[in-house]
Enzyme design. Structure first.
Site, short mmCIF file in Angstrom:
data_model
loop_
_atom_site.label_atom_id
_atom_site.label_comp_id
_atom_site.label_asym_id
_atom_site.label_seq_id
_atom_site.Cartn_x
_atom_site.Cartn_y
_atom_site.Cartn_z
N ARG A 64 0.86 -1.18 0.00
CA ARG A 64 0.00 0.00 0.00
C ARG A 64 0.89 1.24 0.00
O ARG A 64 2.05 1.18 0.43
CB ARG A 64 -0.90 0.03 1.23
CG ARG A 64 -1.87 -1.13 1.36
CD ARG A 64 -2.69 -0.97 2.65
NE ARG A 64 -3.72 -2.01 2.78
CZ ARG A 64 -3.55 -3.14 3.47
NH1 ARG A 64 -2.40 -3.37 4.09
NH2 ARG A 64 -4.52 -4.03 3.55
N LYS A 66 -2.69 -1.83 7.71
CA LYS A 66 -3.90 -1.25 8.30
C LYS A 66 -4.09 -1.78 9.72
O LYS A 66 -3.81 -2.95 10.00
CB LYS A 66 -5.13 -1.60 7.45
CG LYS A 66 -5.23 -0.78 6.17
CD LYS A 66 -6.54 -1.06 5.46
CE LYS A 66 -6.70 -0.17 4.24
NZ LYS A 66 -7.98 -0.42 3.54
N HIS A 83 -1.88 2.70 -6.15
CA HIS A 83 -2.84 1.61 -5.96
C HIS A 83 -2.90 0.70 -7.19
O HIS A 83 -3.09 -0.51 -7.06
CB HIS A 83 -4.23 2.19 -5.67
CG HIS A 83 -5.23 1.13 -5.31
ND1 HIS A 83 -5.16 0.38 -4.16
CD2 HIS A 83 -6.34 0.69 -5.96
CE1 HIS A 83 -6.17 -0.47 -4.12
NE2 HIS A 83 -6.90 -0.30 -5.20
N ARG A 136 -0.14 -1.83 -6.93
CA ARG A 136 -0.47 -2.87 -5.94
C ARG A 136 -1.50 -3.84 -6.52
O ARG A 136 -1.38 -5.06 -6.38
CB ARG A 136 -1.02 -2.21 -4.67
CG ARG A 136 -1.61 -3.16 -3.63
CD ARG A 136 -1.96 -2.39 -2.37
NE ARG A 136 -2.93 -3.05 -1.52
CZ ARG A 136 -2.64 -3.97 -0.59
NH1 ARG A 136 -1.39 -4.36 -0.44
NH2 ARG A 136 -3.59 -4.49 0.16
N HIS A 188 -4.56 -8.64 3.63
CA HIS A 188 -6.02 -8.55 3.76
C HIS A 188 -6.48 -9.41 4.93
O HIS A 188 -6.12 -10.58 5.02
CB HIS A 188 -6.71 -9.04 2.49
CG HIS A 188 -6.64 -8.05 1.37
ND1 HIS A 188 -6.83 -8.41 0.05
CD2 HIS A 188 -6.41 -6.71 1.36
CE1 HIS A 188 -6.71 -7.33 -0.72
NE2 HIS A 188 -6.47 -6.30 0.06
N TYR A 239 -10.77 -7.67 -5.01
CA TYR A 239 -9.60 -6.88 -5.41
C TYR A 239 -8.96 -7.42 -6.68
O TYR A 239 -8.49 -6.67 -7.52
CB TYR A 239 -8.60 -6.94 -4.26
CG TYR A 239 -7.55 -5.88 -4.23
CD1 TYR A 239 -6.40 -5.99 -4.97
CD2 TYR A 239 -7.72 -4.75 -3.43
CE1 TYR A 239 -5.43 -5.02 -4.92
CE2 TYR A 239 -6.75 -3.78 -3.36
CZ TYR A 239 -5.60 -3.92 -4.11
OH TYR A 239 -4.64 -2.95 -4.06
#
Length: 305
Positions: free
Chosen positions: A151, A175, A244, A247, A270, A279
């Site tokens: 990311r 995250k 993005h 990625r 994830h 995705y």
């Protein structure tokens, strides 16, 4: 439309609260103001004179009206979110006993699939003539984003000590402050090594960041986005380049080559497998081929034929 004081004054107190107490940005405040004003005008036009008369049925009518106005699902969700926040404020202020918007569900929003570059476009983008420290840095960043599926926040958050060149892995904070270790090899490793050789040319003082700006500080997200977009134009890549997209291209190409959804999920960081499935937007034909090749009953049927 002119709003009665019984409708307008609570809104004014809420907007003041939004800015002073919650410290929200003017942009967010403007969005809420637009959505709540639209809701208030609809209610007043329908004969409502005070917020205490609004119940869940009225909130559903507000959502229905927004749909008739052909607002997108995201805009309707924002309108309902603004109403929930406003009514929460009214409840905490003692003006309402309960929030009438609490139980009203927003319409489901379709998830927009990001687009990826094909392998030829990636090769075209990354054929960068790196003859100065900034170009070496940019290529190293792009190689690493595509080579490790990072990311943007993970890329700029990297420190020099997070890189294990011999082992070929990175310590990444993703995250929710979740730490993971991701491998990198090949061109990503080669260009990261090239960058580390010239990094001191941009270094102005003590700085832990792996990637530096021309001022010697940790590079900003906006700078990375801008530089990648510029390289896309310089390299004549047909689609707009952003972090993005690199990625996503990593995820798509890895999944197409390996078919291992769980491994790609781990590499991307994830928490939920369904996120990886959306995705990577595998097309149905590819899924059908995987199914036919892997499922015992599918193989049996083909043998029987």
């Amino acid at each position: 439309m002119s709003l009665p004081a019984s409708i307008e004054k609570p809104l004014a107190r809420f907007f003041d609260y939004m800015i002073r107490e919650r410290g929200l940005s003017r942009h967010t405040e403007n969005n809420y103001r637009q959505q709540l004003t639209a809701s208030a005008e609809f209610l007043v036009g329908a004969g409502v004179t005070k917020w205490q008369d609004v119940d869940a049925a009225w909130v559903r009518q507000i959502a229905a009206q927004a749909k008739r106005e052909r607002l997108k699902a995201g805009s309707i969700a924002l309108r309902l979110s603004a109403l929930r926040s406003f009514f929460d404020f009214m409840v905490s202020d003692g003006a309402l006993a309960a929030n009438p918007a609490k139980g009203v569900a927003a319409p489901k929003q379709g998830r927009t699939l990001p687009k990826n570059l094909d392998v030829d476009e990636v090769n075209q983008l990354l054929s960068v003539d790196a003859d100065d420290p900034l170009s070496v840095r940019d290529r190293a960043m792009m190689e690493l984003m595509y080579g490790a599926g990072l990311r943007l926040s993970e890329l700029i958050g990297l420190n020099v000590r997070d890189v294990a060149m011999r082992k070929g892995d990175l310590r990444v904070i993703g995250k929710g402050d979740k730490e993971r270790v991701v491998p990198f090899t090949g061109m990503a490793k080669e260009w990261l090594f090239n960058w580390l050789k010239v990094r001191n040319q941009l270094l102005k003082g003590p700085e832990d960041a792996l990637f530096l700006s021309k001022l010697g500080n940790r590079i900003s997200p906006r700078s990375v986005q801008k530089r990648m977009a510029e390289w896309g134009q310089k390299q004549a890549v047909s689609s707009h380049i952003n972090p993005h997209k690199l990625r996503h291209s990593f995820a798509t190409h890895m999944l197409e080559s390996s078919g291992d959804l769980r491994a790609v999920q781990e590499l991307l960081g994830h928490a939920d497998l369904s996120t990886t499935q959306v995705y990577t937007h595998l097309d149905f034909q590819h899924l059908a081929k995987v199914y036919d090749a892997a499922h015992p009953r599918a193989r049996k049927r083909k043998n029987d034929d």
